[in-house]
Scaffold this motif. Structure first.
Motif, PDB file in Angstrom:
ATOM      1  N   SER A 178       0.832  -1.206   0.000  1.00 52.43           N
ATOM      2  CA  SER A 178       0.000   0.000   0.000  1.00 52.43           C
ATOM      3  C   SER A 178       0.864   1.252   0.000  1.00 52.43           C
ATOM      4  CB  SER A 178      -0.934  -0.012   1.213  1.00 52.43           C
ATOM      5  OG  SER A 178      -1.824   1.083   1.163  1.00 52.43           O
ATOM      6  N   GLY A 192       0.830   4.167  -2.864  1.00 50.47           N
ATOM      7  CA  GLY A 192       0.163   5.383  -2.412  1.00 50.47           C
ATOM      8  C   GLY A 192      -1.056   4.972  -1.613  1.00 50.47           C
ATOM      9  N   HIS A 193      -1.844   4.082  -2.166  1.00 53.82           N
ATOM     10  CA  HIS A 193      -2.880   3.357  -1.424  1.00 53.82           C
ATOM     11  C   HIS A 193      -3.228   2.116  -2.217  1.00 53.82           C
ATOM     12  CE1 HIS A 193      -6.324   2.215   0.951  1.00 53.82           C
ATOM     13  NE2 HIS A 193      -7.005   2.068  -0.186  1.00 53.82           N
ATOM     14  N   PRO A 201     -12.659   9.824  -3.567  1.00 52.70           N
ATOM     15  CA  PRO A 201     -11.313   9.296  -3.806  1.00 52.70           C
ATOM     16  C   PRO A 201     -10.684   8.673  -2.560  1.00 52.70           C
ATOM     17  CG  PRO A 201     -11.277  11.683  -3.758  1.00 52.70           C
ATOM     18  CD  PRO A 201     -12.710  11.277  -3.763  1.00 52.70           C
ATOM     19  N   GLN A 202     -11.250   8.935  -1.398  1.00 53.63           N
ATOM     20  CA  GLN A 202     -10.707   8.352  -0.165  1.00 53.63           C
ATOM     21  C   GLN A 202     -11.259   6.951   0.124  1.00 53.63           C
ATOM     22  OE1 GLN A 202      -8.148   9.929   1.167  1.00 53.63           O
ATOM     23  NE2 GLN A 202      -8.507  11.410  -0.470  1.00 53.63           N
ATOM     24  N   LYS A 236     -11.447   3.362   0.633  1.00 58.33           N
ATOM     25  CA  LYS A 236     -10.330   2.456   0.899  1.00 58.33           C
ATOM     26  C   LYS A 236     -10.355   1.204   0.018  1.00 58.33           C
ATOM     27  CE  LYS A 236      -9.488   3.908   5.660  1.00 58.33           C
ATOM     28  NZ  LYS A 236      -9.392   3.482   7.088  1.00 58.33           N
ATOM     29  N   SER A 277      -4.787   3.125  -5.713  1.00 59.35           N
ATOM     30  CA  SER A 277      -4.099   4.213  -6.419  1.00 59.35           C
ATOM     31  C   SER A 277      -3.320   3.693  -7.625  1.00 59.35           C
ATOM     32  CB  SER A 277      -3.121   4.920  -5.471  1.00 59.35           C
ATOM     33  OG  SER A 277      -3.783   5.516  -4.391  1.00 59.35           O
ATOM     34  N   ALA A 306      -8.268  16.336  -5.400  1.00 52.42           N
ATOM     35  CA  ALA A 306      -8.448  15.266  -4.423  1.00 52.42           C
ATOM     36  C   ALA A 306      -8.101  13.904  -5.033  1.00 52.42           C
ATOM     37  CB  ALA A 306      -9.879  15.271  -3.910  1.00 52.42           C
ATOM     38  N   TRP A 307      -8.461  13.713  -6.290  1.00 56.18           N
ATOM     39  CA  TRP A 307      -8.142  12.462  -6.964  1.00 56.18           C
ATOM     40  C   TRP A 307      -6.665  12.405  -7.326  1.00 56.18           C
ATOM     41  CZ3 TRP A 307     -11.402   8.304  -7.975  1.00 56.18           C
ATOM     42  CH2 TRP A 307     -12.742   8.496  -7.614  1.00 56.18           C
ATOM     43  N   SER A 319      -4.189  11.927  -4.405  1.00 58.62           N
ATOM     44  CA  SER A 319      -4.098  10.565  -3.869  1.00 58.62           C
ATOM     45  C   SER A 319      -3.693   9.567  -4.953  1.00 58.62           C
ATOM     46  CB  SER A 319      -5.436  10.136  -3.263  1.00 58.62           C
ATOM     47  OG  SER A 319      -6.468  10.214  -4.240  1.00 58.62           O
ATOM     48  N   ARG A 320      -3.417  10.086  -6.138  1.00 57.06           N
ATOM     49  CA  ARG A 320      -3.033   9.289  -7.302  1.00 57.06           C
ATOM     50  C   ARG A 320      -4.069   8.211  -7.615  1.00 57.06           C
ATOM     51  NH1 ARG A 320       2.251   8.420  -5.868  1.00 57.06           N
ATOM     52  NH2 ARG A 320       2.020   6.155  -5.787  1.00 57.06           N
ATOM     53  N   LYS A 321      -5.340   8.569  -7.390  1.00 54.60           N
ATOM     54  CA  LYS A 321      -6.430   7.674  -7.759  1.00 54.60           C
ATOM     55  C   LYS A 321      -7.078   8.209  -9.032  1.00 54.60           C
ATOM     56  CE  LYS A 321      -7.424   5.754  -3.215  1.00 54.60           C
ATOM     57  NZ  LYS A 321      -8.449   5.444  -2.196  1.00 54.60           N
TER      58      LYS A 321
END
Length: 473
Positions: free
Chosen positions: A58, A62-63, A286-287, A289, A293, A327-328, A331-333
């Protein structure tokens, strides 16, 4: 290269390889008990460090969804190990092979033997699974293993190196560094077999380097894997399953559906259903879980460029959010994206997407999807959705791909009794389960002559007995 000109890392690489190589040539082949013990140690290392592996992966991404790591990596490996342990005794047993009648009562046996040292060059997208799945087959076959993780997952690589060193002797299994010079040197080592998972472009370079040593290679590459939605398909069911297959690991999966072929008259309806399932599974935050990412900023920018090119050439872009939103992007999403009206001149249809972007392309006649697939390089995976058995069999018989899942995506790779591998530009060779054991073994044929067989009839002087033998045959 002169040793005096090599860096300490390259000298260490050479020394580690030669320690494995020498042990494979001088020590007796691992018996059943030792192989089972090595598999047990590997299983224990995975189980005890599951949380640490998930956290390291993770952090590298990034996630990375912890659930996805559990499903697609940890459970996958534990299932493979359990299967190997349960079947290893049978796999190792010499296999009787039919003997031609003219040699009776002689007999044939096929003896599985370890090749020696297996090299594994792993990718970043499923770093745990694609590092250790081939290692399971290699260990089961009695080999020594050297692993080179991806440079894009440094935290995972450091953790794997630590855990393997604690569980295995350096003459059993070892993990190398991840620097560029290590990767180039690794592919040039004279392994007894080399496994590479990654892009087709790099796969060509690896095969070229291995070829200088006549090292056999298993190449697990990628390509543009199609999802064909037949007119007989349940559209909502197909949309749901393609959404899941595409968005697992945010599309960073070598066998993810790369594009969908859908009947023209249902194209817009299908795109709408896709978008509905995207919202239901992952929402618009985007957060979330559960949503992973993109591995790096470079790959994020690559996806943005693909969409800009498609939009500029007339495609309709459907997103749950703007990829450029702070925001996206922060978080690299990358927001799940549907591209309606993709055409062959768009970059998105010329390279593997490897991200959460799905082009949807319409077709009129039932034969068009087959023709479309066959006009391009053979894919690593193919997915077909529908109830029409004749249409299904036409696709299966007239297209060639690494593997197929019917009425779903991805799940052919989870079948431990089936081989997994590509074809042509999507790869060569296969492993998993007994297929991996065989791939990393020398299946040595042995002929046992019987004292009652008349093989001496083949010796000179020949005379008329050869003519009699030819007539008998």
């Amino acid at each position: 290269m002169d040793q005096s000109l090599k860096s300490p890392d390259l000298i260490g690489l050479d020394e580690a390889f030669h320690a494995l190589h020498d042990a494979s040539r001088t020590e007796p082949a691992a018996d059943l008990a030792l192989r089972l013990d090595r598999l047990r140690r590997l299983r224990s290392a995975i189980s005890k460090n599951e949380r640490r592996f998930a956290e390291a992966i993770s952090a590298d991404f990034g996630h990375r969804s912890a659930v996805e790591t559990t499903i697609a990596e940890t459970l996958f490996l534990l299932t493979e190990i359990k299967h190997a342990k349960g079947h290893l005794k049978r796999w190792m047993t010499p296999r009787p092979i039919p003997t031609m009648v003219q040699f009776w009562p002689a007999k044939n046996r096929l003896y599985p033997q370890p090749l020696g040292v297996i090299g594994i060059m792993a990718p970043w997208n499923y770093p745990l699974q694609l590092t250790l799945a081939p290692a399971i087959g290699a260990i089961a076959a009695g080999n020594r293993v050297m692993i080179k993780p991806s440079e894009l997952t440094p935290r995972f690589a450091a953790l794997l190196k630590e855990i393997v060193a604690a569980a295995f002797a350096p003459t059993e299994m070892i993990v190398t560094g991840i620097a560029d010079e290590i990767a180039k040197a690794f592919a040039s080592l004279p392994f007894d077999h080399l496994v590479f998972t990654g892009s087709t472009r790099v796969g060509r370079l690896v095969a070229e380097a291995a070829g200088r040593n006549l090292t056999p290679v298993t190449l697990e590459l990628g390509g543009k894997s199609p999802a064909i939605v037949d007119r007989s398909a349940d559209l909502d069911e197909a949309a749901e399953r393609i959404t899941y297959g595409k968005l697992l690991n945010a599309g960073q999966t070598c066998i993810a559906p790369d594009y969908a072929l859908v009947p023209d008259e249902r194209l817009q309806e299908f795109a709408g259903k896709l978008q509905g399932h995207v919202r239901r599974m992952f929402g618009t935050d985007p957060q979330n879980k559960d949503y992973t990412s993109i591995i790096s900023e470079r790959h994020y920018a690559r996806l943005e460029a693909l969409l800009a090119d498609a939009a500029g050439k007339g495609a309709t872009i459907m997103q749950t959010a703007d990829a450029g939103d702070a925001a996206w992007k922060g978080s690299r999403k990358f927001p799940p994206t549907i591209v309606v009206g993709a055409t062959p001149d768009m970059a998105i249809m010329q390279e593997e997407i490897f991200g959460p972007v799905l082009p949807v392309i319409g077709y009129r006649e039932a034969a068009e999807p087959i023709a479309f697939v066959n006009a391009h390089e053979r894919p690593l995976a193919l997915y077909w959705f529908g109830k029409d058995e004749a249409a299904r069999e036409a696709v299966l018989s007239r297209t060639v791909s690494g593997g197929v899942t019917i009425n779903d995506c991805l799940f052919h790779i989870t079948q431990v009794n089936q081989p997994f591998g590509g074809v042509g530009p999507s790869g060569s060779g296969a492993y998993h389960g007994e297929w991996g054991f065989n791939a990393f073994s020398k299946l040595k044929p042995v002929f046992y002559r019987s004292p009652f067989n008349r093989l001496a009839d083949l010796y000179p002087p020949y005379g008329a007995k050869i003519a009699r033998l030819e007539k008998m045959l």
